[in-house]
Write a protein that holds these residues in place. Structure first.
Motif, PDB file in Angstrom:
ATOM      1  N   LEU A 198       0.832  -1.207   0.000  1.00 54.68           N
ATOM      2  CA  LEU A 198       0.000   0.000   0.000  1.00 54.68           C
ATOM      3  C   LEU A 198       0.866   1.257   0.000  1.00 54.68           C
ATOM      4  O   LEU A 198       0.501   2.276  -0.612  1.00 54.68           O
ATOM      5  N   ARG A 199       1.983   1.194   0.676  1.00 57.28           N
ATOM      6  CA  ARG A 199       2.888   2.339   0.708  1.00 57.28           C
ATOM      7  C   ARG A 199       3.420   2.653  -0.688  1.00 57.28           C
ATOM      8  O   ARG A 199       3.562   3.816  -1.071  1.00 57.28           O
ATOM      9  N   GLN A 200       3.706   1.620  -1.434  1.00 53.74           N
ATOM     10  CA  GLN A 200       4.308   1.798  -2.754  1.00 53.74           C
ATOM     11  C   GLN A 200       3.276   2.043  -3.853  1.00 53.74           C
ATOM     12  O   GLN A 200       3.571   2.692  -4.854  1.00 53.74           O
ATOM     13  N   SER A 201       2.060   1.524  -3.632  1.00 49.57           N
ATOM     14  CA  SER A 201       1.015   1.674  -4.646  1.00 49.57           C
ATOM     15  C   SER A 201      -0.330   1.800  -3.947  1.00 49.57           C
ATOM     16  O   SER A 201      -0.965   0.796  -3.610  1.00 49.57           O
ATOM     17  N   ARG A 202      -0.738   3.024  -3.733  1.00 44.58           N
ATOM     18  CA  ARG A 202      -1.956   3.279  -2.961  1.00 44.58           C
ATOM     19  C   ARG A 202      -3.186   3.086  -3.840  1.00 44.58           C
ATOM     20  O   ARG A 202      -3.299   3.688  -4.906  1.00 44.58           O
ATOM     21  N   PRO A 203      -4.132   2.252  -3.411  1.00 42.44           N
ATOM     22  CA  PRO A 203      -5.340   2.012  -4.215  1.00 42.44           C
ATOM     23  C   PRO A 203      -6.346   3.145  -4.083  1.00 42.44           C
ATOM     24  O   PRO A 203      -6.282   3.951  -3.153  1.00 42.44           O
ATOM     25  N   ALA A 204      -7.277   3.188  -4.991  1.00 43.27           N
ATOM     26  CA  ALA A 204      -8.358   4.171  -4.897  1.00 43.27           C
ATOM     27  C   ALA A 204      -9.278   3.825  -3.733  1.00 43.27           C
ATOM     28  O   ALA A 204      -9.746   4.707  -3.009  1.00 43.27           O
ATOM     29  N   ARG A 205      -9.535   2.567  -3.540  1.00 43.50           N
ATOM     30  CA  ARG A 205     -10.417   2.114  -2.465  1.00 43.50           C
ATOM     31  C   ARG A 205     -10.185   0.637  -2.201  1.00 43.50           C
ATOM     32  O   ARG A 205     -10.075  -0.158  -3.123  1.00 43.50           O
ATOM     33  N   ILE A 206     -10.083   0.274  -0.929  1.00 44.60           N
ATOM     34  CA  ILE A 206      -9.974  -1.129  -0.543  1.00 44.60           C
ATOM     35  C   ILE A 206     -11.376  -1.644  -0.270  1.00 44.60           C
ATOM     36  O   ILE A 206     -12.116  -1.062   0.522  1.00 44.60           O
ATOM     37  N   ARG A 207     -11.745  -2.736  -0.916  1.00 44.90           N
ATOM     38  CA  ARG A 207     -13.101  -3.285  -0.793  1.00 44.90           C
ATOM     39  C   ARG A 207     -13.045  -4.690  -0.217  1.00 44.90           C
ATOM     40  O   ARG A 207     -12.117  -5.456  -0.477  1.00 44.90           O
ATOM     41  N   TRP A 208     -14.078  -4.997   0.554  1.00 43.45           N
ATOM     42  CA  TRP A 208     -14.121  -6.315   1.189  1.00 43.45           C
ATOM     43  C   TRP A 208     -14.201  -7.433   0.163  1.00 43.45           C
ATOM     44  O   TRP A 208     -13.797  -8.553   0.435  1.00 43.45           O
ATOM     45  N   GLU A 209     -14.701  -7.130  -1.003  1.00 48.34           N
ATOM     46  CA  GLU A 209     -14.847  -8.175  -2.019  1.00 48.34           C
ATOM     47  C   GLU A 209     -13.508  -8.619  -2.611  1.00 48.34           C
ATOM     48  O   GLU A 209     -13.430  -9.669  -3.246  1.00 48.34           O
ATOM     49  N   LYS A 210     -12.471  -7.831  -2.379  1.00 46.47           N
ATOM     50  CA  LYS A 210     -11.169  -8.147  -2.968  1.00 46.47           C
ATOM     51  C   LYS A 210     -10.133  -8.267  -1.862  1.00 46.47           C
ATOM     52  O   LYS A 210      -9.516  -7.298  -1.445  1.00 46.47           O
ATOM     53  N   ARG A 211      -9.909  -9.484  -1.402  1.00 41.41           N
ATOM     54  CA  ARG A 211      -8.953  -9.726  -0.313  1.00 41.41           C
ATOM     55  C   ARG A 211      -7.524  -9.564  -0.819  1.00 41.41           C
ATOM     56  O   ARG A 211      -7.158 -10.081  -1.871  1.00 41.41           O
ATOM     57  N   PRO A 212      -6.686  -8.865  -0.054  1.00 45.68           N
ATOM     58  CA  PRO A 212      -5.278  -8.746  -0.431  1.00 45.68           C
ATOM     59  C   PRO A 212      -4.598 -10.113  -0.397  1.00 45.68           C
ATOM     60  O   PRO A 212      -4.880 -10.945   0.470  1.00 45.68           O
ATOM     61  N   ALA A 213      -3.685 -10.337  -1.308  1.00 44.10           N
ATOM     62  CA  ALA A 213      -2.998 -11.628  -1.386  1.00 44.10           C
ATOM     63  C   ALA A 213      -2.195 -11.916  -0.124  1.00 44.10           C
ATOM     64  O   ALA A 213      -2.006 -13.089   0.241  1.00 44.10           O
ATOM     65  N   GLU A 214      -1.741 -10.860   0.570  1.00 46.73           N
ATOM     66  CA  GLU A 214      -0.916 -11.068   1.763  1.00 46.73           C
ATOM     67  C   GLU A 214      -1.723 -11.557   2.968  1.00 46.73           C
ATOM     68  O   GLU A 214      -1.159 -12.120   3.910  1.00 46.73           O
ATOM     69  N   ILE A 215      -3.021 -11.326   2.968  1.00 41.52           N
ATOM     70  CA  ILE A 215      -3.859 -11.602   4.137  1.00 41.52           C
ATOM     71  C   ILE A 215      -4.630 -12.905   3.939  1.00 41.52           C
ATOM     72  O   ILE A 215      -5.239 -13.114   2.890  1.00 41.52           O
ATOM     73  N   THR A 216      -4.612 -13.761   4.957  1.00 43.95           N
ATOM     74  CA  THR A 216      -5.319 -15.029   4.859  1.00 43.95           C
ATOM     75  C   THR A 216      -6.823 -14.819   4.867  1.00 43.95           C
ATOM     76  O   THR A 216      -7.321 -13.768   5.292  1.00 43.95           O
TER      77      THR A 216
END
Length: 410
Positions: A223-241
């Protein structure tokens, strides 16, 4: 909660100490915060850890009756004062704007700074009470005054030994004038110190806790290197289980339900105060359209949490209470309150802290300052610990001051 005992452990986010509705939900909130980022407490920048740790080490080394809390609070006060001397004004890493900003060096003896009334009543140190032992910098104890530095904690302090020596001499000679050579509280740590803190975030504590922090930290890096427009619950980050993401979403939905419940009670309180026939509310009487709308909003929030089927039984119980007919919802919430509003049979009556004006609840005390948060892309009501970890990670990369100065944090 009308007062807070000086030096006791505090939650990650400290609410107003003047008038607070807890609704008996603090333990649930603490669990969801712990699931989000285990052991982080209220830490959001690196020097916050070091200032508290310096106080622990100096108090233990001097062994002259100075308590850990006295030393740590005084170090924090002096570091904030130095920031004001250098021309900073409103920075969330500076506290005591009204109390210490205009003091002269001669006023900053340790004997003055150690007094409870000298600095703010909720110092940033209180946000470290959970983090210091969880990250392996102090031995686990029930109170801050019982902490003692571990070998890892002493290793971190050696990376800032020049400041350590200045603070030690100041506290050892309690009537001496404060030195201007101390670094302000917003000063970045060395790269070696930042790397050690980062390593502890990744590896300290149980395997489950360290894995969650490490994964969250990896996400913060992206996120520090590439800030998204919006984080949505429908799209889980690959780093998070999947399990961790479910806990984060459930926590956010619980916090949203709690916020809606508090808004409902505030609206009810205002209406009671404006009622011409008295301040009591009869549960059998019709409700105003604004109250009915607030109850409907609360029920929708509660239903969203319940649909997630999270295993926290106490959180589910609260949300079930919020998903009932209007009178039952009010009854349940007032029973949980009992402080500002209270129940007497079918009557809702003013409690000891009743004011009838939600605007009067605004705490103008500088103690209420919270860490800034990047509100432009986070999901609504996400645990503040994830916001704090994002800011801490910026600091560990030497980027926090630039981020704050550019106004990217609201």
């Amino acid at each position: 909660m009308n007062s807070m005992t000086w030096g006791l452990c505090a939650p990650a986010t400290v609410p107003s100490i003047r008038r607070t509705r807890t609704l008996q939900l603090n333990e649930i909130a603490a669990r969801f915060n712990q699931l989000a980022v285990p052991g982080l407490g209220g830490v959001w920048f690196a020097r916050q850890i070091v200032m508290a740790l310096q106080g622990v080490w100096i108090a233990r080394q001097l062994n002259n009756g100075t308590s850990n809390i006295e030393a740590a609070n005084a170090i924090e006060a002096l570091s904030c004062w130095k920031g004001y001397v250098e021309g900073k004004q409103r920075d969330a890493r500076l506290r005591g704007f009204n109390k210490i900003r205009k003091l002269h060096a001669k006023d900053l003896t340790f004997n003055a700074a150690r007094k409870r009334t000298f600095y703010v009543t909720i110092p940033m140190r209180m946000g470290t009470v959970e983090a210091l032992p969880a990250l392996g910098f102090v031995t686990p104890q029930r109170s801050f005054n019982a902490f003692d530095c571990t070998a890892t904690g002493e290793q971190l302090l050696r990376l800032d030994k020049g400041q350590q020596a200045l603070f030690t001499r100041w506290i050892a000679a309690p009537d001496s004038i404060a030195t201007r050579a101390v670094q302000p509280s917003y000063e970045a740590l060395s790269s070696d110190a930042c790397q050690l803190i980062r390593s502890q975030l990744q590896h300290a504590g149980s395997e489950t806790d360290s894995q969650r922090r490490s994964a969250a930290l990896a996400w913060m890096d992206r996120l520090r290197q590439s800030r998204p427009a919006r984080i949505r619950w429908e799209k889980r980050p690959a780093e998070i289980t999947v399990e961790h993401w479910h806990d984060l979403q459930a926590g956010a939905y619980f916090f949203a339900t709690r916020a809606a419940a508090l808004e409902l009670l505030e609206r009810l309180e205002v209406e009671m105060a404006q009622h011409h026939s008295g301040v009591c509310h009869d549960l059998r009487s019709p409700l105003s359209p604004p109250l009915l709308d607030a109850i409907q909003h609360l029920r929708q929030r509660a239903q969203a949490f319940l649909l997630l089927q999270h295993p926290d039984a106490a959180a589910r119980q609260f949300c079930h209470e919020c998903d009932q007919p209007p009178a039952a919802v009010l009854r349940a919430l007032v029973e949980r309150d009992g402080h500002i509003l209270k129940l007497n049979a079918e009557q809702i009556e003013p409690g000891n802290a009743f004011r009838g004006n939600s605007a009067a609840d605004t705490n103008q005390d500088e103690d209420a300052v919270e860490p800034p948060s990047a509100q432009d892309f986070w999901p609504e009501h996400l645990s503040r610990r994830m916001h704090n970890l994002f800011l801490l990670n910026l600091d560990l990369h030497g980027e926090l001051s630039a981020w704050l100065d550019k106004g990217k944090v609201a």
